[in-house]
Design an enzyme around this catalytic site. Structure first.
Site, PDB file in Angstrom:
ATOM      1  N   ASN A   1      42.100  35.664  52.402  1.00 34.04           N
ATOM      2  CA  ASN A   1      42.574  36.736  53.274  1.00 34.04           C
ATOM      3  C   ASN A   1      41.482  37.076  54.269  1.00 34.04           C
ATOM      4  O   ASN A   1      40.296  36.875  53.994  1.00 34.04           O
ATOM      5  CB  ASN A   1      42.907  37.983  52.437  1.00 34.04           C
ATOM      6  CG  ASN A   1      43.481  39.100  53.289  1.00 34.04           C
ATOM      7  OD1 ASN A   1      44.289  38.842  54.206  1.00 34.04           O
ATOM      8  ND2 ASN A   1      43.094  40.328  53.028  1.00 34.04           N
TER       9      ASN A   1
ATOM     10  N   ASP B   1      42.172  43.632  48.475  1.00 35.76           N
ATOM     11  CA  ASP B   1      40.962  43.481  49.300  1.00 35.76           C
ATOM     12  C   ASP B   1      39.700  43.432  48.431  1.00 35.76           C
ATOM     13  O   ASP B   1      38.617  43.832  48.884  1.00 35.76           O
ATOM     14  CB  ASP B   1      40.848  44.621  50.336  1.00 35.76           C
ATOM     15  CG  ASP B   1      42.039  44.647  51.292  1.00 35.76           C
ATOM     16  OD1 ASP B   1      42.590  43.573  51.584  1.00 35.76           O
ATOM     17  OD2 ASP B   1      42.423  45.749  51.728  1.00 35.76           O
TER      18      ASP B   1
ATOM     19  N   HIS C   1      40.144  40.380  56.359  1.00 32.91           N
ATOM     20  CA  HIS C   1      40.301  41.836  56.343  1.00 32.91           C
ATOM     21  C   HIS C   1      39.341  42.447  57.363  1.00 32.91           C
ATOM     22  O   HIS C   1      38.140  42.129  57.352  1.00 32.91           O
ATOM     23  CB  HIS C   1      39.996  42.383  54.945  1.00 32.91           C
ATOM     24  CG  HIS C   1      40.161  43.865  54.874  1.00 32.91           C
ATOM     25  ND1 HIS C   1      41.399  44.476  54.839  1.00 32.91           N
ATOM     26  CD2 HIS C   1      39.245  44.866  54.894  1.00 32.91           C
ATOM     27  CE1 HIS C   1      41.237  45.786  54.812  1.00 32.91           C
ATOM     28  NE2 HIS C   1      39.942  46.049  54.844  1.00 32.91           N
TER      29      HIS C   1
ATOM     30  N   SER D   1      35.736  40.538  57.197  1.00 34.54           N
ATOM     31  CA  SER D   1      35.402  39.754  56.005  1.00 34.54           C
ATOM     32  C   SER D   1      36.502  38.734  55.732  1.00 34.54           C
ATOM     33  O   SER D   1      37.689  39.053  55.861  1.00 34.54           O
ATOM     34  CB  SER D   1      35.309  40.661  54.771  1.00 34.54           C
ATOM     35  OG  SER D   1      34.418  41.736  54.976  1.00 34.54           O
TER      36      SER D   1
HETATM   37  C1  GRF Z   1      43.873  41.228  61.585  1.00 33.98           C
HETATM   38  O1  GRF Z   1      43.108  42.301  62.030  1.00 33.98           O
HETATM   39  C2  GRF Z   1      43.499  40.846  60.172  1.00 33.98           C
HETATM   40  O2  GRF Z   1      42.148  41.031  59.912  1.00 33.98           O
HETATM   41  C3  GRF Z   1      44.341  41.793  59.370  1.00 33.98           C
HETATM   42  O3  GRF Z   1      45.561  41.878  60.056  1.00 33.98           O
HETATM   43  C4  GRF Z   1      45.343  41.590  61.438  1.00 33.98           C
HETATM   44  C5  GRF Z   1      46.239  40.470  61.809  1.00 33.98           C
HETATM   45  O4  GRF Z   1      46.170  40.181  63.175  1.00 33.98           O
HETATM   46  N1  GRF Z   1      44.484  41.358  58.012  1.00 33.98           N
HETATM   47  P1  GRF Z   1      46.924  38.900  63.758  1.00 33.98           P
HETATM   48  O5  GRF Z   1      48.387  39.040  63.327  1.00 33.98           O
HETATM   49  O6  GRF Z   1      46.274  37.701  63.196  1.00 33.98           O
HETATM   50  O7  GRF Z   1      46.773  39.018  65.242  1.00 33.98           O
END
Ligand code: GRF
Length: 227
Positions: free
Chosen positions: A112, A150, A114, A141
Protein backbone atom coordinates in the site's frame (compact mmCIF):
# COMPACT_ATOMS: atom_id res chain seq x y z
CA UNK A 1 7.25 -14.94 -7.97
CA UNK A 2 8.48 -15.85 -11.43
CA UNK A 3 12.18 -16.63 -11.59
CA UNK A 4 12.09 -15.25 -15.13
CA UNK A 5 9.80 -12.91 -16.92
CA UNK A 6 7.85 -9.98 -15.70
CA UNK A 7 6.27 -9.78 -12.27
CA UNK A 8 2.50 -9.83 -12.62
CA UNK A 9 0.82 -6.96 -10.83
CA UNK A 10 -2.80 -6.31 -9.94
CA UNK A 11 -3.53 -2.71 -8.98
CA UNK A 12 -6.56 -1.91 -6.84
CA UNK A 13 -8.00 1.58 -7.03
CA UNK A 14 -11.06 3.54 -5.94
CA UNK A 15 -10.39 6.97 -7.42
CA UNK A 16 -8.35 9.00 -9.87
CA UNK A 17 -5.48 6.53 -10.24
CA UNK A 18 -2.43 8.75 -10.63
CA UNK A 19 -0.26 6.20 -8.81
CA UNK A 20 -1.62 3.56 -11.15
CA UNK A 21 -0.53 5.69 -14.11
CA UNK A 22 2.94 6.18 -12.62
CA UNK A 23 3.27 2.42 -12.17
CA UNK A 24 1.99 1.69 -15.66
CA UNK A 25 4.43 4.16 -17.18
CA UNK A 26 7.32 2.62 -15.29
CA UNK A 27 6.33 -0.81 -16.65
CA UNK A 28 5.99 0.58 -20.15
CA UNK A 29 9.36 2.35 -20.01
CA UNK A 30 10.85 -0.88 -18.70
CA UNK A 31 12.04 0.87 -15.57
CA UNK A 32 10.66 -2.16 -13.79
CA UNK A 33 10.41 -5.76 -14.88
CA UNK A 34 6.71 -6.01 -14.26
CA UNK A 35 3.38 -5.86 -16.03
CA UNK A 36 -0.05 -4.84 -14.84
CA UNK A 37 -2.29 -7.78 -15.62
CA UNK A 38 -5.43 -6.27 -14.12
CA UNK A 39 -6.74 -3.05 -12.61
CA UNK A 40 -9.60 -3.57 -10.19
CA UNK A 41 -11.78 -0.72 -9.01
CA UNK A 42 -14.41 -1.03 -6.29
CA UNK A 43 -16.04 2.10 -7.74
CA UNK A 44 -17.58 1.96 -11.21
CA UNK A 45 -17.24 5.75 -11.51
CA UNK A 46 -13.55 5.91 -10.59
CA UNK A 47 -11.80 8.20 -13.08
CA UNK A 48 -8.73 6.00 -12.75
CA UNK A 49 -10.61 3.40 -14.77
CA UNK A 50 -10.59 5.72 -17.79
CA UNK A 51 -6.88 6.25 -17.35
CA UNK A 52 -6.33 2.50 -17.18
CA UNK A 53 -8.37 1.90 -20.33
CA UNK A 54 -6.49 4.66 -22.14
CA UNK A 55 -3.28 2.88 -21.25
CA UNK A 56 -4.71 -0.34 -22.68
CA UNK A 57 -4.81 -2.08 -19.31
CA UNK A 58 -7.42 -4.74 -18.53
CA UNK A 59 -9.93 -3.49 -15.96
CA UNK A 60 -12.58 -4.98 -13.72
CA UNK A 61 -15.16 -3.32 -11.51
CA UNK A 62 -16.04 -5.23 -8.36
CA UNK A 63 -18.37 -3.21 -6.16
CA UNK A 64 -19.02 -4.24 -2.57
CA UNK A 65 -22.67 -3.23 -2.81
CA UNK A 66 -23.23 -6.05 -5.30
CA UNK A 67 -22.42 -8.62 -2.63
CA UNK A 68 -24.32 -9.67 0.50
CA UNK A 69 -21.27 -9.32 2.75
CA UNK A 70 -17.58 -8.59 2.83
CA UNK A 71 -16.57 -12.24 2.59
CA UNK A 72 -18.41 -12.62 -0.72
CA UNK A 73 -16.98 -9.35 -2.04
CA UNK A 74 -13.47 -10.47 -1.13
CA UNK A 75 -14.07 -13.90 -2.67
CA UNK A 76 -14.89 -12.14 -5.94
CA UNK A 77 -11.76 -10.01 -5.62
CA UNK A 78 -9.64 -13.11 -4.98
CA UNK A 79 -11.14 -14.91 -7.94
CA UNK A 80 -10.30 -12.04 -10.30
CA UNK A 81 -6.80 -11.73 -8.85
CA UNK A 82 -6.02 -15.45 -9.00
CA UNK A 83 -7.46 -15.90 -12.48
CA UNK A 84 -4.88 -13.45 -13.73
CA UNK A 85 -1.94 -15.13 -12.04
CA UNK A 86 -1.13 -12.03 -10.01
CA UNK A 87 2.05 -12.16 -7.99
CA UNK A 88 1.87 -8.78 -6.28
CA UNK A 89 -1.17 -6.71 -5.27
CA UNK A 90 -0.75 -2.97 -5.18
CA UNK A 91 -3.26 -0.85 -3.32
CA UNK A 92 -3.22 2.57 -4.93
CA UNK A 93 -5.90 4.74 -3.40
CA UNK A 94 -8.08 1.70 -2.68
CA UNK A 95 -10.50 3.02 -0.09
CA UNK A 96 -11.67 -0.22 1.41
CA UNK A 97 -10.26 -2.07 4.39
CA UNK A 98 -9.40 -5.65 3.53
CA UNK A 99 -10.05 -8.36 6.12
CA UNK A 100 -7.21 -10.09 7.95
CA UNK A 101 -8.21 -13.33 6.17
CA UNK A 102 -7.86 -11.71 2.75
CA UNK A 103 -4.51 -10.18 3.62
CA UNK A 104 -3.29 -13.49 5.03
CA UNK A 105 -4.18 -15.24 1.79
CA UNK A 106 -1.72 -12.93 -0.01
CA UNK A 107 0.73 -12.56 2.88
CA UNK A 108 3.84 -10.65 1.86
CA UNK A 109 2.36 -9.91 -1.54
CA UNK A 110 0.25 -6.83 -0.85
CA UNK A 111 1.64 -3.30 -0.80
CA UNK A 112 0.00 0.00 0.00
CA UNK A 113 1.01 3.60 -0.44
CA UNK A 114 -0.04 5.92 2.35
CA UNK A 115 0.39 9.70 2.34
CA UNK A 116 2.16 10.17 5.67
CA UNK A 117 5.37 9.28 7.41
CA UNK A 118 4.04 6.16 9.11
CA UNK A 119 3.53 5.36 11.92
CA UNK A 120 2.36 8.96 12.12
CA UNK A 121 -1.02 9.89 10.67
CA UNK A 122 -2.59 6.57 9.88
CA UNK A 123 -6.04 6.80 8.34
CA UNK A 124 -7.71 9.57 6.36
CA UNK A 125 -7.12 13.31 5.76
CA UNK A 126 -3.43 13.10 6.50
CA UNK A 127 -2.49 16.41 4.83
CA UNK A 128 -5.12 18.34 6.78
CA UNK A 129 -4.07 16.74 10.06
CA UNK A 130 -0.40 17.45 9.38
CA UNK A 131 -1.21 21.15 8.80
CA UNK A 132 -3.41 21.30 11.90
CA UNK A 133 -0.54 19.87 13.96
CA UNK A 134 1.89 22.47 12.56
CA UNK A 135 4.33 19.77 11.47
CA UNK A 136 7.43 20.95 9.65
CA UNK A 137 7.74 17.83 7.55
CA UNK A 138 5.42 15.34 5.97
CA UNK A 139 5.73 12.61 3.38
CA UNK A 140 4.69 9.27 2.03
CA UNK A 141 5.25 5.63 2.95
CA UNK A 142 5.11 2.40 0.97
CA UNK A 143 4.45 -0.55 3.24
CA UNK A 144 3.52 -4.20 3.26
CA UNK A 145 -0.12 -4.67 4.14
CA UNK A 146 -0.98 -6.66 7.25
CA UNK A 147 -4.20 -7.05 9.20
CA UNK A 148 -3.57 -3.72 10.95
CA UNK A 149 -4.73 -0.63 9.05
CA UNK A 150 -1.71 1.30 7.70
CA UNK A 151 0.31 -0.76 10.15
CA UNK A 152 2.46 -3.20 8.15
CA UNK A 153 6.25 -3.01 7.85
CA UNK A 154 7.32 0.18 6.08
CA UNK A 155 9.61 -0.33 3.11
CA UNK A 156 10.33 3.16 1.91
CA UNK A 157 9.52 6.76 2.78
CA UNK A 158 10.05 10.12 1.12
CA UNK A 159 9.87 13.33 3.12
CA UNK A 160 8.73 16.73 1.99
CA UNK A 161 8.91 20.03 3.84
CA UNK A 162 5.76 21.75 5.07
CA UNK A 163 5.97 25.45 4.25
CA UNK A 164 4.33 28.29 6.17
CA UNK A 165 1.03 29.13 4.51
CA UNK A 166 0.75 25.72 2.83
CA UNK A 167 -2.75 24.68 1.82
CA UNK A 168 -3.95 21.10 1.99
CA UNK A 169 -3.92 21.00 -1.83
CA UNK A 170 -0.38 22.35 -2.14
CA UNK A 171 0.91 19.89 0.42
CA UNK A 172 -0.97 16.98 -1.16
CA UNK A 173 0.53 17.83 -4.57
CA UNK A 174 4.04 17.96 -3.10
CA UNK A 175 3.56 14.56 -1.50
CA UNK A 176 1.97 13.07 -4.62
CA UNK A 177 5.07 13.84 -6.70
CA UNK A 178 7.05 11.70 -4.29
CA UNK A 179 4.41 8.96 -4.34
CA UNK A 180 4.83 8.63 -8.09
CA UNK A 181 8.57 8.29 -7.64
CA UNK A 182 8.80 5.80 -4.79
CA UNK A 183 5.97 3.36 -5.55
CA UNK A 184 7.50 2.21 -8.86
CA UNK A 185 10.93 2.16 -7.24
CA UNK A 186 9.78 -0.22 -4.48
CA UNK A 187 7.95 -2.46 -6.95
CA UNK A 188 11.14 -2.51 -9.01
CA UNK A 189 13.10 -3.87 -6.04
CA UNK A 190 10.56 -6.63 -5.57
CA UNK A 191 10.46 -7.41 -9.28
CA UNK A 192 14.24 -7.69 -9.28
CA UNK A 193 14.00 -10.24 -6.45
CA UNK A 194 15.93 -7.92 -4.12
CA UNK A 195 13.23 -7.15 -1.55
CA UNK A 196 10.76 -9.39 0.25
CA UNK A 197 8.86 -9.80 3.48
CA UNK A 198 10.06 -12.59 5.76
CA UNK A 199 7.73 -12.98 8.72
CA UNK A 200 7.47 -9.44 10.05
CA UNK A 201 10.85 -8.37 8.69
CA UNK A 202 11.81 -6.87 5.38
CA UNK A 203 14.81 -8.36 3.63
CA UNK A 204 16.76 -6.27 1.15
CA UNK A 205 19.52 -8.07 -0.71
CA UNK A 206 19.31 -10.83 1.92
CA UNK A 207 19.72 -8.49 4.91
CA UNK A 208 17.13 -7.32 7.38
CA UNK A 209 16.15 -3.73 6.68
CA UNK A 210 16.63 -1.91 9.99
CA UNK A 211 14.79 1.25 8.98
CA UNK A 212 12.65 2.24 6.00
CA UNK A 213 14.56 3.21 2.88
CA UNK A 214 14.71 6.97 2.70
CA UNK A 215 14.10 8.34 -0.76
CA UNK A 216 13.85 12.04 -0.07
CA UNK A 217 13.99 14.31 -3.07
CA UNK A 218 17.47 15.85 -3.48
CA UNK A 219 16.41 19.42 -2.81
CA UNK A 220 14.87 18.33 0.46
CA UNK A 221 18.12 16.74 1.55
CA UNK A 222 19.86 20.01 0.72
CA UNK A 223 17.36 21.89 2.85
CA UNK A 224 18.00 19.55 5.76
CA UNK A 225 21.78 19.99 5.43
CA UNK A 226 21.39 23.77 5.53
CA UNK A 227 18.80 23.72 8.29
C1 GRF B 1 -2.71 8.73 -2.71
O1 GRF B 1 -2.47 9.89 -1.98
C2 GRF B 1 -2.28 7.51 -1.93
O2 GRF B 1 -1.16 7.75 -1.14
C3 GRF B 1 -3.49 7.25 -1.09
O3 GRF B 1 -4.59 7.53 -1.91
C4 GRF B 1 -4.20 8.48 -2.91
C5 GRF B 1 -4.49 7.88 -4.23
O4 GRF B 1 -4.23 8.78 -5.27
N1 GRF B 1 -3.50 5.91 -0.57
P1 GRF B 1 -4.32 8.29 -6.79
O5 GRF B 1 -5.71 7.69 -6.96
O6 GRF B 1 -3.24 7.31 -7.01
O7 GRF B 1 -4.16 9.54 -7.60
Amino acid sequence: MSPRGKLKLVVLISGRGTNLTALAQACRDERLEAEIVLVISDQSQASGLDGARNLGLPTAVIEAKEFADRALFEAALAQAIDKNGAELLLLAGFMRILSAEFVQRYAGRVLNIHPSLLPKYKGLHTHRRVLESAEREHGVSVHFVTGELDGGPVICQARVPVYPGDTEQALAARVLLQEHRIYPMVVGLIAAGRLALSGTRILLDGRVLQAPLSEDAPHEKDLQRRG
